[in-house]
Design a protein around this motif. Structure first.
Motif, PDB file in Angstrom:
ATOM      1  N   ALA A 181     -32.165  14.333-101.545  1.00  0.00           N
ATOM      2  CA  ALA A 181     -32.049  13.034-102.212  1.00  0.00           C
ATOM      3  C   ALA A 181     -31.128  13.123-103.429  1.00  0.00           C
ATOM      4  O   ALA A 181     -30.334  12.207-103.688  1.00  0.00           O
ATOM      5  N   VAL A 182     -31.223  14.216-104.164  1.00  0.00           N
ATOM      6  CA  VAL A 182     -30.368  14.382-105.349  1.00  0.00           C
ATOM      7  C   VAL A 182     -28.909  14.535-104.924  1.00  0.00           C
ATOM      8  O   VAL A 182     -28.003  13.927-105.522  1.00  0.00           O
ATOM      9  N   ASN A 183     -28.664  15.334-103.910  1.00  0.00           N
ATOM     10  CA  ASN A 183     -27.289  15.488-103.418  1.00  0.00           C
ATOM     11  C   ASN A 183     -26.712  14.146-102.959  1.00  0.00           C
ATOM     12  O   ASN A 183     -25.538  13.838-103.197  1.00  0.00           O
ATOM     13  N   GLU A 184     -27.532  13.341-102.309  1.00  0.00           N
ATOM     14  CA  GLU A 184     -27.085  12.032-101.855  1.00  0.00           C
ATOM     15  C   GLU A 184     -26.745  11.129-103.041  1.00  0.00           C
ATOM     16  O   GLU A 184     -25.750  10.396-103.018  1.00  0.00           O
ATOM     17  N   ALA A 185     -27.577  11.200-104.091  1.00  0.00           N
ATOM     18  CA  ALA A 185     -27.325  10.390-105.292  1.00  0.00           C
ATOM     19  C   ALA A 185     -26.007  10.794-105.953  1.00  0.00           C
ATOM     20  O   ALA A 185     -25.224   9.931-106.377  1.00  0.00           O
ATOM     21  N   ARG A 215     -29.528  16.752-112.795  1.00  0.00           N
ATOM     22  CA  ARG A 215     -29.727  18.069-112.186  1.00  0.00           C
ATOM     23  C   ARG A 215     -29.484  19.159-113.225  1.00  0.00           C
ATOM     24  O   ARG A 215     -28.480  19.136-113.946  1.00  0.00           O
ATOM     25  N   LEU A 216     -30.396  20.111-113.284  1.00  0.00           N
ATOM     26  CA  LEU A 216     -30.235  21.288-114.132  1.00  0.00           C
ATOM     27  C   LEU A 216     -30.180  22.528-113.256  1.00  0.00           C
ATOM     28  O   LEU A 216     -31.019  22.709-112.372  1.00  0.00           O
ATOM     29  N   THR A 217     -29.205  23.364-113.523  1.00  0.00           N
ATOM     30  CA  THR A 217     -29.070  24.634-112.813  1.00  0.00           C
ATOM     31  C   THR A 217     -28.790  25.710-113.848  1.00  0.00           C
ATOM     32  O   THR A 217     -27.871  25.556-114.656  1.00  0.00           O
ATOM     33  N   VAL A 267     -38.440  20.464-116.390  1.00  0.00           N
ATOM     34  CA  VAL A 267     -38.704  19.319-115.515  1.00  0.00           C
ATOM     35  C   VAL A 267     -39.323  18.169-116.304  1.00  0.00           C
ATOM     36  O   VAL A 267     -38.911  17.005-116.199  1.00  0.00           O
ATOM     37  N   LYS A 268     -40.312  18.497-117.111  1.00  0.00           N
ATOM     38  CA  LYS A 268     -41.071  17.459-117.807  1.00  0.00           C
ATOM     39  C   LYS A 268     -40.257  16.745-118.881  1.00  0.00           C
ATOM     40  O   LYS A 268     -40.493  15.561-119.160  1.00  0.00           O
ATOM     41  N   ASN A 269     -39.324  17.454-119.505  1.00  0.00           N
ATOM     42  CA  ASN A 269     -38.682  16.910-120.702  1.00  0.00           C
ATOM     43  C   ASN A 269     -37.244  16.456-120.523  1.00  0.00           C
ATOM     44  O   ASN A 269     -36.687  15.839-121.429  1.00  0.00           O
ATOM     45  N   ILE A 270     -36.619  16.740-119.386  1.00  0.00           N
ATOM     46  CA  ILE A 270     -35.234  16.316-119.183  1.00  0.00           C
ATOM     47  C   ILE A 270     -35.130  14.799-119.038  1.00  0.00           C
ATOM     48  O   ILE A 270     -34.113  14.188-119.383  1.00  0.00           O
ATOM     49  N   VAL A 271     -36.178  14.153-118.574  1.00  0.00           N
ATOM     50  CA  VAL A 271     -36.140  12.708-118.333  1.00  0.00           C
ATOM     51  C   VAL A 271     -36.013  11.931-119.637  1.00  0.00           C
ATOM     52  O   VAL A 271     -35.257  10.962-119.740  1.00  0.00           O
ATOM     53  N   GLY A 272     -36.774  12.349-120.660  1.00  0.00           N
ATOM     54  CA  GLY A 272     -36.720  11.672-121.943  1.00  0.00           C
ATOM     55  C   GLY A 272     -37.161  10.222-121.848  1.00  0.00           C
ATOM     56  O   GLY A 272     -38.145   9.885-121.176  1.00  0.00           O
ATOM     57  N   VAL A 273     -36.412   9.343-122.507  1.00  0.00           N
ATOM     58  CA  VAL A 273     -36.780   7.925-122.588  1.00  0.00           C
ATOM     59  C   VAL A 273     -36.040   7.076-121.562  1.00  0.00           C
ATOM     60  O   VAL A 273     -36.067   5.849-121.632  1.00  0.00           O
ATOM     61  N   TYR A 274     -35.393   7.737-120.598  1.00  0.00           N
ATOM     62  CA  TYR A 274     -34.495   7.022-119.697  1.00  0.00           C
ATOM     63  C   TYR A 274     -35.064   6.905-118.277  1.00  0.00           C
ATOM     64  O   TYR A 274     -35.670   7.853-117.758  1.00  0.00           O
ATOM     65  N   ARG A 275     -34.813   5.758-117.672  1.00  0.00           N
ATOM     66  CA  ARG A 275     -35.205   5.532-116.289  1.00  0.00           C
ATOM     67  C   ARG A 275     -34.330   6.424-115.417  1.00  0.00           C
ATOM     68  O   ARG A 275     -33.132   6.216-115.292  1.00  0.00           O
ATOM     69  N   THR A 276     -34.952   7.452-114.864  1.00  0.00           N
ATOM     70  CA  THR A 276     -34.221   8.465-114.101  1.00  0.00           C
ATOM     71  C   THR A 276     -34.887   8.598-112.743  1.00  0.00           C
ATOM     72  O   THR A 276     -35.952   9.201-112.623  1.00  0.00           O
ATOM     73  N   PRO A 277     -34.294   8.043-111.705  1.00  0.00           N
ATOM     74  CA  PRO A 277     -34.966   8.048-110.396  1.00  0.00           C
ATOM     75  C   PRO A 277     -35.225   9.433-109.826  1.00  0.00           C
ATOM     76  O   PRO A 277     -36.251   9.663-109.191  1.00  0.00           O
ATOM     77  N   LEU A 278     -34.283  10.355-110.039  1.00  0.00           N
ATOM     78  CA  LEU A 278     -34.383  11.668-109.400  1.00  0.00           C
ATOM     79  C   LEU A 278     -34.054  12.779-110.394  1.00  0.00           C
ATOM     80  O   LEU A 278     -33.130  12.649-111.199  1.00  0.00           O
ATOM     81  N   VAL A 279     -34.803  13.872-110.295  1.00  0.00           N
ATOM     82  CA  VAL A 279     -34.552  15.065-111.100  1.00  0.00           C
ATOM     83  C   VAL A 279     -34.645  16.286-110.199  1.00  0.00           C
ATOM     84  O   VAL A 279     -35.557  16.381-109.373  1.00  0.00           O
ATOM     85  N   GLU A 280     -33.703  17.184-110.386  1.00  0.00           N
ATOM     86  CA  GLU A 280     -33.781  18.480-109.703  1.00  0.00           C
ATOM     87  C   GLU A 280     -33.537  19.573-110.723  1.00  0.00           C
ATOM     88  O   GLU A 280     -32.611  19.480-111.543  1.00  0.00           O
ATOM     89  N   VAL A 281     -34.366  20.609-110.672  1.00  0.00           N
ATOM     90  CA  VAL A 281     -34.213  21.766-111.557  1.00  0.00           C
ATOM     91  C   VAL A 281     -34.176  23.020-110.695  1.00  0.00           C
ATOM     92  O   VAL A 281     -35.110  23.291-109.928  1.00  0.00           O
TER      93      VAL A 281
END
Length: 781
Positions: free
Chosen positions: A183-187, A323-325, A345-359
């Motif tokens: 899903a992240v690659n597609e985004a 994405r974080l690598t 994982v928990k803190n990269i989102v912050g205050v922003y609407r972020t549909p997808l996260v990959e770490v």
């Protein structure tokens, strides 16, 4: 009665700026830190540390050292192992992407087989005096077959890199993954714009004011260790179960005053293990206190992460995925693995609407001091990465960074918000916090300040750190309330004050719930014999965990008190109401005070069956789930382009910590966190040479922030009460770092943007900034 209690709440209840009750004692030098404790007949431990970063131990000859004056014993790991001493396990385990366990080898207190970093202890001398111990330590002969030393992530991952632990092939202890790769690659594939940065969070020496210390005593079949820690209950379990392999009842851990820790003093260090072994063997109390030079190499370091951070945006500037690598350098022994894994994982989102996260991250071993928790333990880094991405994306897309933030905000109506980290934000008003932060910082007046800086030949820049951090997850905590014979009331709970100032805010909760006079309240945290549970202090959880435990214990006091009041007032317990520190028969003016009941119970009256014989409460509660403190920090810097010196000229913060129990202490906590963030952003950093020698091993070589390096801070609050705990609190201890890293570095980049510079790594030292300017000037010629 009512007016007196109302006055007490106005002065000492929740929300009041009550001064720290510890300070009069500490400021007069009357505190009791671990090194202040002495036991009659004590001997002294001196650690013998490796001068080599990596090598096979061929032999350790202690013969000469043992024969020296005053020496009581010289021990190696073989002695400790023969004595039944076990190894320390990592404080927690995280699963790899394939579901396997982290490849973390338990750590022996003294090196065995190999030495793996400069400063690793391979022997301990016990002597009558410290001086005699130091002399004998110099007589211990270590024969080593040197091996190549690797101190960086790149060196550790090289094909020909030496293996530090056979259990971790390729020097990787954990290959971690979170997220839906497809899903992240597609985004990213359908994104209109992708921003990519490679920010570094460099290695830090923690450097609390108080060096580590311990004193161990074995008597009557029981171990007592007095030690600077972050929580005695958990440390007791670790020492008993992993190291001494005895029932926990045979171990007592005591912690007095602690001069700072920031996550570093949470574990059972090798020196404590050696002292515990020696006290039993010698039948003498054994004391050890570190010196600053030893602290630089033996205290767990902090940070040391290298990541590639990427954000995908659609044509409207909306975030599609992040994405974080990258990698975390954990030194010679794997410690707490959260920083580049779960907390990323928990803190990269912050205050922003972020549909997808990959770490995608790996924990890597090197020939360096082990890395542990340091103020935030991945929380500041997650916010730093996201805020740098937002600023850089705005620059690349030629959008206003404020507009980009507002466009991507999680809106208040969307809360509760299910984040892609699988956490649910229960509260928050991020657009309003940003608005208040900008207003408090006089954002619109910046042009005049910049013009004034230009006139002085200085570069001025401004930056925002719009953060949200996730506090520690739930656990077990003790709620104890004890009514003492002298009329005092003691709170007993398993968090631990290592400089925060718990006594006043915890008492304020009790004042609010029970109306007990503030001056009669005491606090016990640092004696494991008095605890039945305790999660210690860490992850900005203390007021949530202990505050909730105190509140629930107060409810139990009230429940018991109603039954007792019914007996003393000759009424049914169901007719008793509690308020203003008194129990009253409903609809009447007949009442009895809570403390009066406690006083009557001391006379041991005859009570009917089923009526409690005491008001004391000792209970274990489930502490609340993680909270989500957040804020907007705005920093302005001035840079001298001729020297590269960066000065923080203005710093403003607006934070949402939910219900604030004590605003005075909360502001102090944030000031400290911001100052540590400024230190990392502008000056602090560990350096090793090619042989693994620490070349930043003293305050002559390692820069720390001083009072002159920080401005007068402006602090304000925009509290939105948490809905996940009884008090509505959110935690504040690490938030200063989470806001300051991005705020300061965004300001530095903004100031340097006149040269076309779009990124610079921490620390932004004068040399690094000057060199970046020179490089930019040359590129423009």
């Amino acid at each position: 009665m009512d007016s007196n209690n109302d006055l007490a709440l106005l002065k000492f209840g929740i929300g009041q700026p009550v001064s720290r009750t510890e300070d009069p004692t500490l400021l007069k030098g009357a505190g009791s830190y671990t090194d202040d404790v002495n036991v009659k007949g004590q001997a002294y431990a001196v650690m013998v540390r490796s001068p080599y970063a990596h090598g096979v131990i061929k032999s350790i000859d202690v013969t000469a050292a043992q024969a020296m004056p005053g020496v009581l014993g010289v021990y190696t790991w073989d002695d400790l192992a023969a004595g039944g001493i076990g190894m320390s396990n990592p404080p927690m385990m995280v699963k790899a992407r394939d579901g396997s366990n982290m490849k973390a080898k338990p750590r022996p207190a003294l090196a065995t087989g190999k030495v793996r970093y400069v400063g690793e202890a391979y022997a301990v001398v016990i002597a009558e005096t410290v001086a005699q111990g130091k002399d004998a330590a110099e007589a211990v002969v270590l024969e080593v077959e040197p091996l190549p030393a690797i101190t960086t992530i790149a060196e550790a991952l090289a094909r020909d890199a030496p293996t530090i632990h056979e259990a971790a092939p390729g020097n990787v202890t954990l290959d971690y993954h979170f997220g839906n790769t497809e899903a992240v690659n597609e985004a990213f594939a359908k994104a209109t714009h992708i921003t990519k940065l490679k920010p570094i969070s460099q290695r830090i020496v923690v450097n609390p004011m108080e060096p580590r210390s311990c004193i161990a005593d074995f008597k009557d079949g029981r171990y007592t260790v007095t030690v600077c820690s972050q929580g005695v209950f958990g440390l007791k379990q670790s020492i008993a179960n992993d190291i001494l392999k005895v029932p926990p009842a045979q171990v007592r851990v005591i912690t007095g005053n602690v001069g700072g820790s920031f996550g570093m003093k949470i574990v059972a260090y090798p020196e404590y293990v050696c002292a515990l072994y020696a006290t039993k063997v010698l039948n003498r109390p054994v004391k050890w206190t570190d010196e600053r030079s030893g602290s630089f190499v033996s205290d767990n370091h902090g940070r040391d992460h290298e990541v590639t951070a990427e954000a995908a945006f659609d044509k409207d500037g909306m975030i599609l995925a992040v994405r974080l690598t990258g990698y975390g350098n954990y030194g010679a022994f794997q410690g707490l693995p959260l920083q580049v894994t779960v907390n990323a994982v928990k803190n990269i989102v912050g205050v922003y609407r972020t549909p997808l996260v990959e770490v995608n991250t790996k924990c890597v071993l090197t020939n360096s001091t082990p890395v542990g928790a340091y103020r935030g333990a991945g929380r500041p880094e997650g916010n730093y990465y996201m805020e740098r991405l937002i600023e850089q994306a705005a620059r690349e897309m030629k959008r206003d960074p404020l507009e980009l933030r507002r466009r991507n905000h999680i809106q208040p109506h969307a809360i509760p918000y299910k984040a892609p980290s699988d956490l649910t934000y229960d509260s928050g008003d991020f657009p309003s916090v940003l608005r208040d932060g900008l207003e408090a910082a006089d954002w619109n007046g910046y042009a005049a300040r910049k013009a004034a800086s230009d006139k002085r030949g200085k570069l001025r820049g401004r930056g925002i750190g719009h953060y949200l951090e996730v506090t520690a997850p739930p656990g077990k905590e003790m709620g104890g309330i004890r009514f003492e014979a002298n009329g005092d009331v003691t709170i007993v709970t398993g968090t631990l004050d290592y400089g925060q100032g718990h006594a006043a805010p915890f008492a304020q909760v009790l004042v609010q719930r029970l109306g007990i006079p503030f001056e009669r309240i005491r606090l016990v945290q640092g004696d494991s014999d008095q605890l039945i549970a305790g999660g210690g202090t860490g992850g900005s959880r203390s007021i949530m965990a202990s505050g909730t435990a105190i509140a629930l214990a107060s409810d139990k006091v009230i429940e018991n008190g109603k039954q007792l009041a019914g007996h003393f007032l000759e009424a049914a317990a169901a007719d008793i109401e509690f308020g203003n520190a008194h129990f009253t028969i409903a609809g009447t003016d007949r009442s009895i005070g809570l403390l009066e009941i406690a006083d009557r119970l001391r006379a041991k009256p005859n009570l009917p069956e089923g009526v409690p014989t005491s008001l004391d409460v000792s209970m274990v509660v489930d502490s609340p789930p993680s909270a989500f403190p957040n804020g907007c920090h705005v920093c302005e810097v001035e840079i001298d382009p001729e020297t590269g010196v960066v000065q923080v000229a203005k710093y403003t913060m607006v934070d949402d910590f939910g219900v604030i129990v004590n605003p005075l202490m909360v502001e102090g906590q944030v000031h400290g966190g911001v100052t540590q963030g400024i230190g990392q952003a502008l000056m602090e950093g560990v350096r090793y040479d090619k042989d693994g020698q620490l070349i930043t091993g003293s305050f002559m070589d390692y820069a720390m922030p001083r009072a002159s390096d920080v401005p007068s801070f402006k602090f304000a609050s925009h509290p939105v009460p948490a809905k996940s705990n009884l008090l509505g609190v959110k935690g504040c201890g690490e938030a200063g770092c989470s806001g300051s890293l991005p705020a300061v570095m965004n300001a530095v980049v903004d100031a340097l943007s006149v040269y076309g510079i779009t990124h610079i790594d921490m620390p932004a030292t004068p040399h690094r900034v000057w060199q970046a300017i020179q490089n930019a000037r040359q590129a423009a010629e």
